[in-house]
Design an enzyme around this catalytic site. Sequence first.
Site, mmCIF file in Angstrom:
data_model
loop_
_atom_site.group_PDB
_atom_site.id
_atom_site.type_symbol
_atom_site.label_atom_id
_atom_site.label_comp_id
_atom_site.label_asym_id
_atom_site.label_seq_id
_atom_site.Cartn_x
_atom_site.Cartn_y
_atom_site.Cartn_z
ATOM 1 N N LYS A 1 57.007 22.077 -114.307
ATOM 2 C CA LYS A 1 56.095 22.521 -115.369
ATOM 3 C C LYS A 1 56.334 23.995 -115.679
ATOM 4 C CE LYS A 1 52.660 22.650 -118.322
ATOM 5 N NZ LYS A 1 51.247 22.388 -118.085
ATOM 6 N N LYS B 1 47.799 31.985 -118.551
ATOM 7 C CA LYS B 1 47.653 31.639 -117.130
ATOM 8 C C LYS B 1 48.927 30.997 -116.603
ATOM 9 C CE LYS B 1 46.146 27.757 -116.048
ATOM 10 N NZ LYS B 1 46.741 26.456 -115.639
#
Lengths: 299, 299
Positions: free
Chosen positions: B172, B240
């Site tokens: 990811k 983030k």
Amino acid sequence: MADQIGFIGLGIMGRPMALNLRRAGHALWVHARRPENMAPLVAAGATACASAREVAEHSDIIFTMVSDTDDVEQVINGEHGIVEGLRPGSIVVDMSTISPSATRALADLLETLGGEMLDAPVSGGEKGAIDGTLSIMVGGKAKVFARVRPLFEKMGKNVIHIGDNGAGQVAKACNQVVITQAIAAIGEAYLLAAANGVDPRKVREALLGGFASSRALESHGLRMLDGNYQPGFKAHLHKKDMRIVMESATETGIALPGTALVTQLINTAVGQGMGEDDSISIFRIQQKLCGVQVDRQED
Amino acid sequence: MADQIGFIGLGIMGRPMALNLRRAGHALWVHARRPENMAPLVAAGATACASAREVAEHSDIIFTMVSDTDDVEQVINGEHGIVEGLRPGSIVVDMSTISPSATRALADLLETLGGEMLDAPVSGGEKGAIDGTLSIMVGGKAKVFARVRPLFEKMGKNVIHIGDNGAGQVAKACNQVVITQAIAAIGEAYLLAAANGVDPRKVREALLGGFASSRALESHGLRMLDGNYQPGFKAHLHKKDMRIVMESATETGIALPGTALVTQLINTAVGQGMGEDDSISIFRIQQKLCGVQVDRQED
């Protein structure tokens, strides 16, 4: 009488492109700095000329495919250049990748001399040139584009009129902005995977299924993992393209920090002797930078 | 008896994902910090629980979908957390995007307690969660993956086992490395086009036909030109994710200069109040930086 076609610059790209025009049955007048580069064209029925001027004297539409801005300026406006032999109404179609602003200046010059110009840089590399599947990005008048379009379609598949003179070169510059950063981003992803002990091939497979998917990930991304640095597109030509991009950013006064960064990688790849290898060699620089070996290359 | 399923975290992503599991007929125990987020699940036949511990007490497989590393640590190992109610052999499947190294630590903890863990972050956004078409990148043991796979397939289409614990999070992170730089590169290309007086839409069209083509150019690239900053994927969540990527680069001791650069753009986009907008808002920052307006946004 059908248009007489000229083609100047018969290197890795120009030779197959000119051959595709010749094979479509067009009368062709050719010139190359290296006479041996003309031989395959002459064998195919083209006529060799001693200079760009001589090509121009015989041609209605003159294609140029040389290396850099200076080369195009020489071929058009230098000694024994196109302007010395330009016929009224002739069209010069420069398919080299050069400076957009220099292109606009050359278009102005040719117009004052009664000629026309299109800029029509390509992407797709040697394979695209041979197969006649190049992407061709064209700048210049719509009327002139419409006249040359059937010839473009002998050389390419995606032929798009972008805008006025220079717009083709701008589109090509944009293409290099995107593709170069795509390659570098893939390289960083592979490094992050490898540094975490994760198989970059599995990561590539996962990314191909989502929004991070790209033609670059399909093609360049696989060659990077295989350590296959055969060109393809040579790093020294890619370096030249990035110099043109950054010159245009400087001329127009805009900040392209990501492009500037990847330009540094391609510069040092060429500086380290990788100029004749494929431009994905920037991945070798990224691996050196990180001290991490990801590809299968044996050094 | 069929597996009892738990789902903790019922926000924009977790809610539709849990609903897809419920609609497939699975018994479902749910918990969310905000009780109102449980209502649609309860209406669909799930059972609301007062804590993560209570979910764990009833479940064989417990999914977590919360925001950040700290949140996952709290849900698993905090007060009234999963470990307090963990049944022997239960599997915790964290689908949040968090730190790979923290993920490996949590997997070790759960294993010492007789449980198992998979990390299974997703890409595809709210639309993918609703449609059940997410890409799911999974880290953990192959045997555990095989058991959970049928449940993943209720939520996603591209379900790939990348490697050991943490490998899903690494994949990811790699995804974000590539997609973020793709967006920024497209932004730079549009700025270069506009600064040269060339229509960026024509440039996009040309690039879609060649090696610079990508899912990002198709999707994000169009929204950027339209000035459509509706999320999609919110900038503060993207910020983030990039923090996690850069933390992982720091932990593993590698240089990712391109990723570092685009992280600065997303940081300042959030800093300038665009956190709830789509993360393509970095294009607004690029336009500000250059003093060039390209999108259709009215400021």
